[in-house]
Scaffold this motif. Structure first.
Motif, PDB file in Angstrom:
ATOM      1  N   UNK A  11     -11.885 -12.808  -0.660  1.00 19.11           N
ATOM      2  CA  UNK A  11     -10.802 -12.837  -1.854  1.00 19.11           C
ATOM      3  C   UNK A  11      -9.708 -12.170  -1.238  1.00 19.11           C
ATOM      4  N   UNK A  12      -8.476 -12.807  -1.935  1.00 16.05           N
ATOM      5  CA  UNK A  12      -7.191 -11.983  -1.502  1.00 16.05           C
ATOM      6  C   UNK A  12      -6.386 -11.897  -2.700  1.00 16.05           C
ATOM      7  N   UNK A  13      -6.028 -10.423  -3.292  1.00 18.44           N
ATOM      8  CA  UNK A  13      -5.187 -10.146  -4.273  1.00 18.44           C
ATOM      9  C   UNK A  13      -3.857  -9.447  -3.966  1.00 18.44           C
ATOM     10  N   UNK A  14      -2.858 -10.033  -4.225  1.00 18.58           N
ATOM     11  CA  UNK A  14      -1.315  -9.435  -4.077  1.00 18.58           C
ATOM     12  C   UNK A  14      -0.965  -8.890  -5.534  1.00 18.58           C
ATOM     13  N   UNK A  15      -0.675  -7.761  -5.609  1.00 20.50           N
ATOM     14  CA  UNK A  15      -0.475  -7.290  -6.790  1.00 20.50           C
ATOM     15  C   UNK A  15       0.856  -7.688  -7.304  1.00 20.50           C
ATOM     16  N   UNK A  16       1.176  -8.012  -8.775  1.00 13.45           N
ATOM     17  CA  UNK A  16       2.117  -8.682  -9.316  1.00 13.45           C
ATOM     18  C   UNK A  16       3.300  -7.720  -9.338  1.00 13.45           C
TER      19      UNK A  16
END
Length: 312
Positions: A147-152
């Motif tokens: 999983x990869x999450x880039x904060x908005x």
């Protein structure tokens, strides 16, 4: 601009098709990891067997750019320690939640100063043992999902999520008990704690980022002329792995040095991104062979990346 940053700039000089050529070994020439290891008997022997000559790729770029487009890893030199780098931020086309598929492409031994037969006997080189490269816990695994999450708002990566899902994905089971990381307090250190007795190679891993570089460029698409973004970023890592040793009461400690070079490409579909990861492994200063190859990588691994956006 620092000379060290030229590596990233050279990557940017190469077209998308040439960047694909950096994947070092064509998939059709690679046996499955399971077949190789069963044939050669050990991961190190398997690595030697998979090392194939790189085919030349023509380019109109500058001389150094041409060398890189021909998959010459000599430009991927190790970083000299300097001012601690700031937190990595990402472009808008990468923001949000992603399912990432990482596929192994191949590797090469680029050193002309140390024989391959000598290198494969050195099990402390990053990538030769599981978890010696935290982000790519099992280098030769054919396919891994994470999983990869880039904060908005901050455009900062959730490193806790990335590390846990990638390590567990490479091992094939839940092994990470917790990841300690605070991008505001110290963006250059990550601590990874493992569930006791879940893996032989690590009880704890400490990661220290010594340098970080990035660049975003826009490249017209050959098909429709529409501009697409390419994001290149790199991190130079020193990893300290703590595990069990053969001596009672004494922890095993292994130090490894490597760098990740990511290339992320925007596609026609805003919910799909493609990319490539090059990981260059260097000798540690305490290694007996260090002065034979003090700055250039002794092995470079390549993985393809495909990201599918997770619906909110």
């Amino acid at each position: 601009m620092a000379a060290r940053f030229c590596t990233v700039l050279l990557l940017l000089q190469i077209s998308s098709s040439q960047l694909n050529a950096l994947s070092l070994n064509e998939p059709r020439n690679i046996l499955s990891r399971r077949d190789i290891i069963s044939t050669y008997g050990s991961p190190a022997a398997a690595l030697a067997a998979l090392s194939l000559p790189a085919a030349p790729v023509t380019s109109n770029a500058a001389a150094a750019g041409l060398a890189l487009s021909e998959r010459d890893p000599s430009v991927l030199k190790n970083s000299v320690f300097n001012i601690p780098p700031s937190t990595q931020t990402y472009p808008s086309f990468l923001q949000g939640n992603w399912d990432i598929t990482m596929k192994y492409r191949g590797f090469i031994f680029p050193s002309t100063n140390i024989a391959k037969e000598k290198l494969i006997k050195n099990y402390d080189i990053p990538g030769f043992q599981k978890l010696s490269i935290a982000m790519v816990g099992d280098v030769g695994r054919e396919e891994t999902k994470y999983k990869l999450n880039i904060d908005d708002s901050s455009m900062i990566e959730d490193r806790k999520l990335t590390m846990k899902t990638s390590i567990d994905g490479h091992l094939g089971y839940d092994a990470v008990r917790g990841v300690i990381y605070d991008a505001k307090e110290n963006p250059n250190r990550i601590s990874i704690d493992f569930i006791p007795q879940r893996t032989r190679n690590a009880n704890r891993i400490e990661l220290f980022c010594n340098a970080r570089e990035s660049e975003l460029v826009s490249v017209p698409s050959k098909s429709d002329g529409v501009t697409r973004n390419i994001f290149v970023c790199s991190e130079y890592i020193r990893q300290v792995t703590f595990g069990l040793s053969q001596e009672f009461g004494v922890a095993r400690q292994v130090v490894g040095n490597y760098a990740h070079f990511y290339t992320w490409r925007e596609t026609d579909d805003k919910d799909i991104v493609t990319g490539n990861l090059l990981t260059a492994a260097y000798l540690d200063a305490q290694d007996l062979m260090f002065f034979d190859e003090p700055s250039k990588p002794v092995v470079v691994y390549s993985h393809d990346l495909v990201g599918l956006r997770i619906a909110a």
